[in-house]
Design a protein around this motif. Sequence first.
Motif, PDB file in Angstrom:
ATOM      1  N   MET A  85       0.832  -1.193   0.000  1.00 61.07           N
ATOM      2  CA  MET A  85       0.000   0.000   0.000  1.00 61.07           C
ATOM      3  C   MET A  85       0.872   1.251   0.000  1.00 61.07           C
ATOM      4  SD  MET A  85      -3.123  -1.235   0.199  1.00 61.07           S
ATOM      5  CE  MET A  85      -4.093   0.166   0.752  1.00 61.07           C
ATOM      6  N   SER A  86       0.424   2.302  -0.652  1.00 64.83           N
ATOM      7  CA  SER A  86       1.166   3.563  -0.658  1.00 64.83           C
ATOM      8  C   SER A  86       0.742   4.433   0.521  1.00 64.83           C
ATOM      9  CB  SER A  86       0.924   4.311  -1.970  1.00 64.83           C
ATOM     10  OG  SER A  86      -0.467   4.560  -2.139  1.00 64.83           O
ATOM     11  N   CYS A  87       0.710   3.820   1.695  1.00 62.00           N
ATOM     12  CA  CYS A  87       0.340   4.532   2.914  1.00 62.00           C
ATOM     13  C   CYS A  87       0.918   3.779   4.107  1.00 62.00           C
ATOM     14  CB  CYS A  87      -1.178   4.670   3.045  1.00 62.00           C
ATOM     15  SG  CYS A  87      -2.063   3.100   3.131  1.00 62.00           S
ATOM     16  N   ASP A  88       0.973   4.440   5.243  1.00 63.77           N
ATOM     17  CA  ASP A  88       1.478   3.799   6.450  1.00 63.77           C
ATOM     18  C   ASP A  88       0.316   3.309   7.299  1.00 63.77           C
ATOM     19  OD1 ASP A  88       0.595   5.972   8.262  1.00 63.77           O
ATOM     20  OD2 ASP A  88       2.136   7.136   7.240  1.00 63.77           O
ATOM     21  N   VAL A  89       0.641   2.672   8.417  1.00 59.71           N
ATOM     22  CA  VAL A  89      -0.391   2.046   9.241  1.00 59.71           C
ATOM     23  C   VAL A  89      -1.351   3.080   9.830  1.00 59.71           C
ATOM     24  CG1 VAL A  89       0.988   2.062  11.363  1.00 59.71           C
ATOM     25  CG2 VAL A  89      -0.800   0.343  11.065  1.00 59.71           C
ATOM     26  N   TYR A  90      -0.876   4.295  10.086  1.00 58.80           N
ATOM     27  CA  TYR A  90      -1.731   5.324  10.677  1.00 58.80           C
ATOM     28  C   TYR A  90      -2.778   5.810   9.676  1.00 58.80           C
ATOM     29  CZ  TYR A  90       2.073   5.080  13.986  1.00 58.80           C
ATOM     30  OH  TYR A  90       3.012   4.607  14.864  1.00 58.80           O
ATOM     31  N   GLU A  91      -2.402   5.845   8.414  1.00 62.52           N
ATOM     32  CA  GLU A  91      -3.375   6.189   7.376  1.00 62.52           C
ATOM     33  C   GLU A  91      -4.372   5.054   7.173  1.00 62.52           C
ATOM     34  OE1 GLU A  91      -1.084   8.891   4.175  1.00 62.52           O
ATOM     35  OE2 GLU A  91      -0.013   7.047   4.686  1.00 62.52           O
ATOM     36  N   VAL A  92      -3.914   3.810   7.329  1.00 62.34           N
ATOM     37  CA  VAL A  92      -4.798   2.652   7.190  1.00 62.34           C
ATOM     38  C   VAL A  92      -5.954   2.720   8.181  1.00 62.34           C
ATOM     39  CG1 VAL A  92      -4.935   0.165   7.704  1.00 62.34           C
ATOM     40  CG2 VAL A  92      -3.173   1.030   6.161  1.00 62.34           C
ATOM     41  N   LEU A  93      -5.670   3.158   9.394  1.00 66.75           N
ATOM     42  CA  LEU A  93      -6.708   3.211  10.427  1.00 66.75           C
ATOM     43  C   LEU A  93      -7.831   4.169  10.040  1.00 66.75           C
ATOM     44  CD1 LEU A  93      -4.605   3.138  13.717  1.00 66.75           C
ATOM     45  CD2 LEU A  93      -5.407   1.254  12.290  1.00 66.75           C
ATOM     46  N   ASN A  94      -7.513   5.178   9.243  1.00 68.51           N
ATOM     47  CA  ASN A  94      -8.536   6.109   8.770  1.00 68.51           C
ATOM     48  C   ASN A  94      -9.194   5.632   7.484  1.00 68.51           C
ATOM     49  OD1 ASN A  94      -8.110   7.996  10.868  1.00 68.51           O
ATOM     50  ND2 ASN A  94      -6.365   8.861   9.771  1.00 68.51           N
ATOM     51  N   LEU A  95      -8.400   5.059   6.590  1.00 66.81           N
ATOM     52  CA  LEU A  95      -8.921   4.653   5.277  1.00 66.81           C
ATOM     53  C   LEU A  95      -9.848   3.437   5.357  1.00 66.81           C
ATOM     54  CD1 LEU A  95      -5.663   5.058   3.155  1.00 66.81           C
ATOM     55  CD2 LEU A  95      -7.682   6.526   3.085  1.00 66.81           C
ATOM     56  N   PHE A  96      -9.600   2.557   6.317  1.00 63.21           N
ATOM     57  CA  PHE A  96     -10.343   1.301   6.377  1.00 63.21           C
ATOM     58  C   PHE A  96     -11.165   1.167   7.663  1.00 63.21           C
ATOM     59  CE2 PHE A  96      -6.810   0.580   3.504  1.00 63.21           C
ATOM     60  CZ  PHE A  96      -7.391  -0.116   2.459  1.00 63.21           C
ATOM     61  N   ASP A  97     -11.567   2.298   8.232  1.00 65.55           N
ATOM     62  CA  ASP A  97     -12.325   2.225   9.486  1.00 65.55           C
ATOM     63  C   ASP A  97     -13.734   1.676   9.304  1.00 65.55           C
ATOM     64  OD1 ASP A  97     -13.294   4.383   8.121  1.00 65.55           O
ATOM     65  OD2 ASP A  97     -13.330   5.754   9.834  1.00 65.55           O
ATOM     66  N   ASP A  98     -14.166   1.497   8.042  1.00 63.89           N
ATOM     67  CA  ASP A  98     -15.470   0.888   7.790  1.00 63.89           C
ATOM     68  C   ASP A  98     -15.337  -0.587   7.399  1.00 63.89           C
ATOM     69  OD1 ASP A  98     -14.233   1.382   5.392  1.00 63.89           O
ATOM     70  OD2 ASP A  98     -16.076   1.891   4.329  1.00 63.89           O
ATOM     71  N   LYS A  99     -14.136  -1.154   7.563  1.00 66.37           N
ATOM     72  CA  LYS A  99     -13.887  -2.554   7.223  1.00 66.37           C
ATOM     73  C   LYS A  99     -13.460  -3.338   8.457  1.00 66.37           C
ATOM     74  CE  LYS A  99     -14.090  -1.679   2.691  1.00 66.37           C
ATOM     75  NZ  LYS A  99     -15.125  -2.240   1.780  1.00 66.37           N
ATOM     76  N   LYS A 100     -13.523  -4.660   8.335  1.00 61.72           N
ATOM     77  CA  LYS A 100     -12.949  -5.527   9.359  1.00 61.72           C
ATOM     78  C   LYS A 100     -11.488  -5.762   8.994  1.00 61.72           C
ATOM     79  CE  LYS A 100     -15.781  -9.030   9.054  1.00 61.72           C
ATOM     80  NZ  LYS A 100     -16.388 -10.340   9.383  1.00 61.72           N
TER      81      LYS A 100
END
Length: 322
Positions: free
Chosen positions: A183-198
Motif C-alpha cells: 500500500m502507498s500509505c502507512d499504518v496510521y493512514e490505514v486506520l482512517n482509510l479502512f475504518d469501515d472494514k474488518k
Amino acid sequence: MKINYPVKYAAMPIIEQVGWSHGLHELEREYDIVCYIVSKCYLINDKTIYAVNGKTTKAYEVVFPYQSGKFRCWKRVIPEYNLIHGHCVNSNIVERVFDNYEEANDYIKPKNEQLCEKTWVYLPITDDIMDRIQDKKDAYNEKLSIYKALEQEILLNLNDMNVGNTILLNDVVKIENNKARIMSCDVYEVLNLFDDKKFVVYSISQEQYTNLIRMIDENQIEDINSIIVNAKGLIVHKAKNEVIKLAIDQDCGAYYIINNTIKYDSKMVRVTKDDFENIDEDTLVFYTTETIDDLLISYSEHPMIDLNEVEGIALKRVKRNY
C-alpha cells in the motif's frame, strides 16, 4: 512513529502584549518578543536565502510542539498545513537549530540580555537612574524566570521526541483473497482509510518486512507464511461500528483508539490470540514494522501546561533567592 519530522532544539520566541498602538479607529494591542526559551521543535523546512550582494543566509522553518492558547494554557500541537496552498500554518522561521540543549541555551542568553537592555536603555537620566535601571532588570529577570520554568515544563513533556534525523515510516502490506500488495500509505493512514472494514494488523521486524517485499516483487506470495512466522498481533477492528483495539496484554479490559488518542476501558472485552488466529475471509490483513510502543507514543494524550501554575511556582523560587 506517526510524526517523523527531524527533531532539533531552537530558540522559541515568547510574545506578549507590550503596549498599545493607534489603529484606524481605536487603540490596538501591540505585541512583541519579550524573551526566548529553548524548546525542541519539528524541522519541516530549511532554505538558503540569497541577498542582492551575493551573500547567503540559512533559515529554518520549525514547529514548536507547545504553543500558547486561551487562558494562558500551552497546548501540544503537530505541524498543520493549509490544504489549498500546502504551506504550514503553525510554523516559525528561526535562524539556527541545534542538536543539544546546551548550545541552544548559550545562543539565547545574549538575545535575552539585549531584550532586558531594551527595558531600561531609554530611561531619562535622573539622580536615581541606577536604582531605576536595577528595578527594570529585576522585573525582567522575574519575567524570564517564569518562562524558564515554562521551558523546563515543556521539555519534560517532550520526552517522546528524540533529537535526530527523520526515520522512514514503511508502507503497509495488505493481504486480501490470498493476494498481497504494497500500500502507498502507512499504518496510521490505514486506520482512517479502512475504518469501515474488518481488519487486523500484525507487527513484523524490518528484516521480515524486507523479505516480504522481495517475495511480493518475485510473485512468491504462496510462501508468505515462512516469512511472517512469529508476527505479533497489533490491532483488531471487528466491525464498522466497533472501536479499534490494541493488542496489549492485561487481565481485563482493552485499550482502544478514539479521537487520535488511546483510551482504556476496564469493562471492554479484551484482545486475545483468537482475534488474530480465527480470521474470516472478509477480514483484511495488514503487516507493518510499527510496534505497540510506537502506537502508544503516537496516540498518547499530552497534558496542557497552565502558565498560571508555572508562574506561581517560579515566583516562589525567585522570592526565596532574595
